[in-house]
Design an enzyme around this catalytic site. Structure first.
Site, PDB file in Angstrom:
ATOM      1  N   SER A 157       3.035 -37.748  26.034  1.00 26.95           N
ATOM      2  CA  SER A 157       2.320 -38.186  27.236  1.00 26.95           C
ATOM      3  C   SER A 157       0.942 -37.542  27.368  1.00 26.95           C
ATOM      4  CB  SER A 157       3.134 -37.813  28.483  1.00 26.95           C
ATOM      5  OG  SER A 157       4.372 -38.450  28.453  1.00 26.95           O
ATOM      6  N   THR A 162      -0.578 -32.096  24.361  1.00 31.26           N
ATOM      7  CA  THR A 162      -1.527 -31.320  23.552  1.00 31.26           C
ATOM      8  C   THR A 162      -2.892 -31.263  24.246  1.00 31.26           C
ATOM      9  OG1 THR A 162      -0.369 -32.355  21.702  1.00 31.26           O
ATOM     10  CG2 THR A 162      -2.315 -31.059  21.172  1.00 31.26           C
ATOM     11  N   HIS A 212       8.772 -29.347  28.488  1.00 34.35           N
ATOM     12  CA  HIS A 212       9.183 -30.757  28.536  1.00 34.35           C
ATOM     13  C   HIS A 212      10.432 -30.907  29.416  1.00 34.35           C
ATOM     14  CE1 HIS A 212       6.345 -32.029  25.560  1.00 34.35           C
ATOM     15  NE2 HIS A 212       6.972 -31.545  24.512  1.00 34.35           N
ATOM     16  N   ARG A 224       2.363 -40.813  31.400  1.00 33.52           N
ATOM     17  CA  ARG A 224       1.666 -41.859  30.647  1.00 33.52           C
ATOM     18  C   ARG A 224       2.454 -43.156  30.715  1.00 33.52           C
ATOM     19  NH1 ARG A 224       0.059 -41.363  24.173  1.00 33.52           N
ATOM     20  NH2 ARG A 224      -1.363 -43.144  24.148  1.00 33.52           N
ATOM     21  N   TYR A 252      -2.252 -40.017  32.135  1.00 37.55           N
ATOM     22  CA  TYR A 252      -3.031 -40.004  30.885  1.00 37.55           C
ATOM     23  C   TYR A 252      -4.145 -41.053  30.963  1.00 37.55           C
ATOM     24  CZ  TYR A 252      -3.818 -40.400  25.804  1.00 37.55           C
ATOM     25  OH  TYR A 252      -4.375 -40.437  24.546  1.00 37.55           O
TER      26      TYR A 252
HETATM   27  P1  A3P Z   1      -1.298 -41.622  20.496  1.00 37.43           P
HETATM   28  O1  A3P Z   1      -0.137 -41.501  19.557  1.00 37.43           O
HETATM   29  O2  A3P Z   1      -1.182 -42.832  21.379  1.00 37.43           O
HETATM   30  O3  A3P Z   1      -2.618 -41.558  19.823  1.00 37.43           O
HETATM   31  P2  A3P Z   1       1.638 -35.213  23.070  1.00 37.43           P
HETATM   32  O4  A3P Z   1       0.529 -34.246  22.987  1.00 37.43           O
HETATM   33  O5  A3P Z   1       2.349 -35.207  24.388  1.00 37.43           O
HETATM   34  O6  A3P Z   1       2.538 -35.110  21.901  1.00 37.43           O
HETATM   35  O7  A3P Z   1       0.977 -36.664  23.027  1.00 37.43           O
HETATM   36  C1  A3P Z   1       0.355 -37.143  21.867  1.00 37.43           C
HETATM   37  C2  A3P Z   1      -0.567 -38.277  22.252  1.00 37.43           C
HETATM   38  O8  A3P Z   1      -1.737 -37.742  22.893  1.00 37.43           O
HETATM   39  C3  A3P Z   1      -1.047 -39.026  21.031  1.00 37.43           C
HETATM   40  O9  A3P Z   1      -1.259 -40.364  21.479  1.00 37.43           O
HETATM   41  C4  A3P Z   1      -2.351 -38.311  20.736  1.00 37.43           C
HETATM   42  O10 A3P Z   1      -3.230 -39.041  19.914  1.00 37.43           O
HETATM   43  C5  A3P Z   1      -2.892 -38.116  22.145  1.00 37.43           C
HETATM   44  N1  A3P Z   1      -3.889 -37.038  22.224  1.00 37.43           N
HETATM   45  C6  A3P Z   1      -3.855 -35.837  21.607  1.00 37.43           C
HETATM   46  N2  A3P Z   1      -4.950 -35.135  21.913  1.00 37.43           N
HETATM   47  C7  A3P Z   1      -5.710 -35.887  22.722  1.00 37.43           C
HETATM   48  C8  A3P Z   1      -6.973 -35.700  23.361  1.00 37.43           C
HETATM   49  N3  A3P Z   1      -7.677 -34.609  23.186  1.00 37.43           N
HETATM   50  N4  A3P Z   1      -7.427 -36.689  24.138  1.00 37.43           N
HETATM   51  C9  A3P Z   1      -6.728 -37.831  24.301  1.00 37.43           C
HETATM   52  N5  A3P Z   1      -5.532 -38.068  23.729  1.00 37.43           N
HETATM   53  C10 A3P Z   1      -5.027 -37.115  22.942  1.00 37.43           C
END
Ligand code: A3P
Length: 343
Positions: A93, A96, A156, A179, A245
């Site tokens: 969501s 990171t 989480h 998200r 998000y």
């Molecule tokens: P997508 O797979 O749709 O690209 P999490 O961090 O909860 O595991 O979520 C991962 C999702 O957040 C991924 O989405 C990733 O690409 C996106 N993401 C990671 N860093 C990001 C950032 N700095 N800005 C926007 N989205 C980001």
């Protein structure tokens, strides 16, 4: 700005250095969770239903993941402090990104965002800067957050299952990022296929979709997780912030400003004039972090680049049929009935 004293930080650090390894944790709780309802997950693993939410059984196949044993251990052992800040999310969501932003905001006087080469986010993955509480029992090394001005943790775990001490401590704040379910599903689909061992082949979208709709993803059902924090944010509006998000993507600057205020680290007029807010947005941008994290693995053993795929809104339409999309819309409509949650 309030801060954890070095001795409090190092105490907690030492405490986490004493921890048992994963198999000891699993042994400790296995007899209990083996009595819980379970369903097949992927790669010969099971998902267990615990307090209304699904968790992996653990094991080392998908490292670094939340598992039922580590959640139970966190519930039993995690000691919250009133100055803690928690970042709560369902996997995929924006965890990171939120970790990076909160870390950069809270530590911006310690690590100047414009002295680019020395900032931890330019040399470490956000997951190695800021720990998950459900990994505290497994942690063997300190993170930058141990030396942070405020003690930052991510989780989480759904709100009702958070360690009791977090709720009781009246922690400073919890930030939740939610998200669109279709975005979470597609991000999860790619993530698991990236991590899955080749010998298991790859998962097809139909399979992942079906389980997602039944609520069977780690820490799912998606809808119940989101609602748990949404309700909590209504009950404790000064302590729990609910972000999406999609909103963050659409208006990063305004949301980062709000986030800094809520965290208790608002940007000063001087910082605004000097573009510090924009520097943080840039530092934590998808473009920047994905470049920094092209190679290597996190301390949890996950390839760093697995956390950066596209960072866009709407990519789900390239994977879900109209029929699948309608099914998710229908579930969302029913589950979020009466809740003002939009994306
Ligand atoms: P997508 O797979 O749709 O690209 P999490 O961090 O909860 O595991 O979520 C991962 C999702 O957040 C991924 O989405 C990733 O690409 C996106 N993401 C990671 N860093 C990001 C950032 N700095 N800005 C926007 N989205 C980001």
């Amino acid at each position: 700005m309030s801060s954890a004293t070095p001795s409090q930080s190092s105490e907690r650090c030492l405490e986490s250095l004493k921890v048992a390894n994963l198999s000891l944790i699993l042994d400790r709780y296995m007899d209990t969770y083996n009595t819980f309802p379970k369903e097949k997950f992927y790669m010969n693993e099971d998902l267990y239903l615990y307090q209304g939410f699904w968790y992996r059984s653990g094991g080392l196949v998908l490292h670094g993941f939340i598992s039922i044993g580590t959640v139970m251990a966190a519930q039993e052992t995690f000691q919250a402090n009133p100055y803690d800040i928690y970042l709560a999310t369902l996997p995929k969501s924006g965890t990171t990104w939120l970790k990076a932003l909160a870390f950069a905001i809270v530590n911006r006087t310690k690590y100047k965002t414009n002295s680019l080469s020395t900032h931890p986010l330019l040399i470490s993955n956000p997951h190695d800067c800021l720990p998950f509480i459900e990994h505290e029992v497994l942690r063997t090394r300190p993170t930058y957050a141990d030396l942070s001005d405020a003690h930052l943790f991510a989780t989480h775990i759904p709100y009702p299952s958070l360690p009791k001490s977090i709720i009781d401590s009246g922690c400073r704040v919890v930030i939740y990022i939610c998200r669109n379910p279709k975005g979470v599903l597609i991000s999860w689909f790619h993530f698991i296929n990236k991590l899955i061992e080749k010998s298991y082949g790859s998962l097809i979208i139909e399979e992942v979709f079906e389980r997602f709709c039944k609520g069977m993803t780690p820490c799912g059902p998606y809808w119940d997780h989101v609602k748990s924090y949404y309700k909590a944010s209504l009950e404790h509006p000064t302590r729990i912030m609910f972000l999406t998000y999609e909103n963050m993507i659409n208006d990063s600057e305004n949301n980062v400003k709000r986030l800094a205020e809520f965290l208790g680290y608002p940007f000063t007029e001087e910082e605004k004039a000097n573009g510090v807010l924009q520097e943080i947005v840039k530092l934590c941008s998808f473009e920047n972090l994905s470049e920094v994290n092209k190679n290597g693995k996190t301390c949890g053993g996950v390839p760093k680049n697995a956390f950066f795929r596209q960072g866009k809104v709407g990519d789900w339409s390239n994977y879900l049929t109209d029929e699948m999309s309608n099914v998710i819309d229908q579930i969302t409509l029913e589950k979020f009935n009466g809740f003002d949650i939009t994306f």
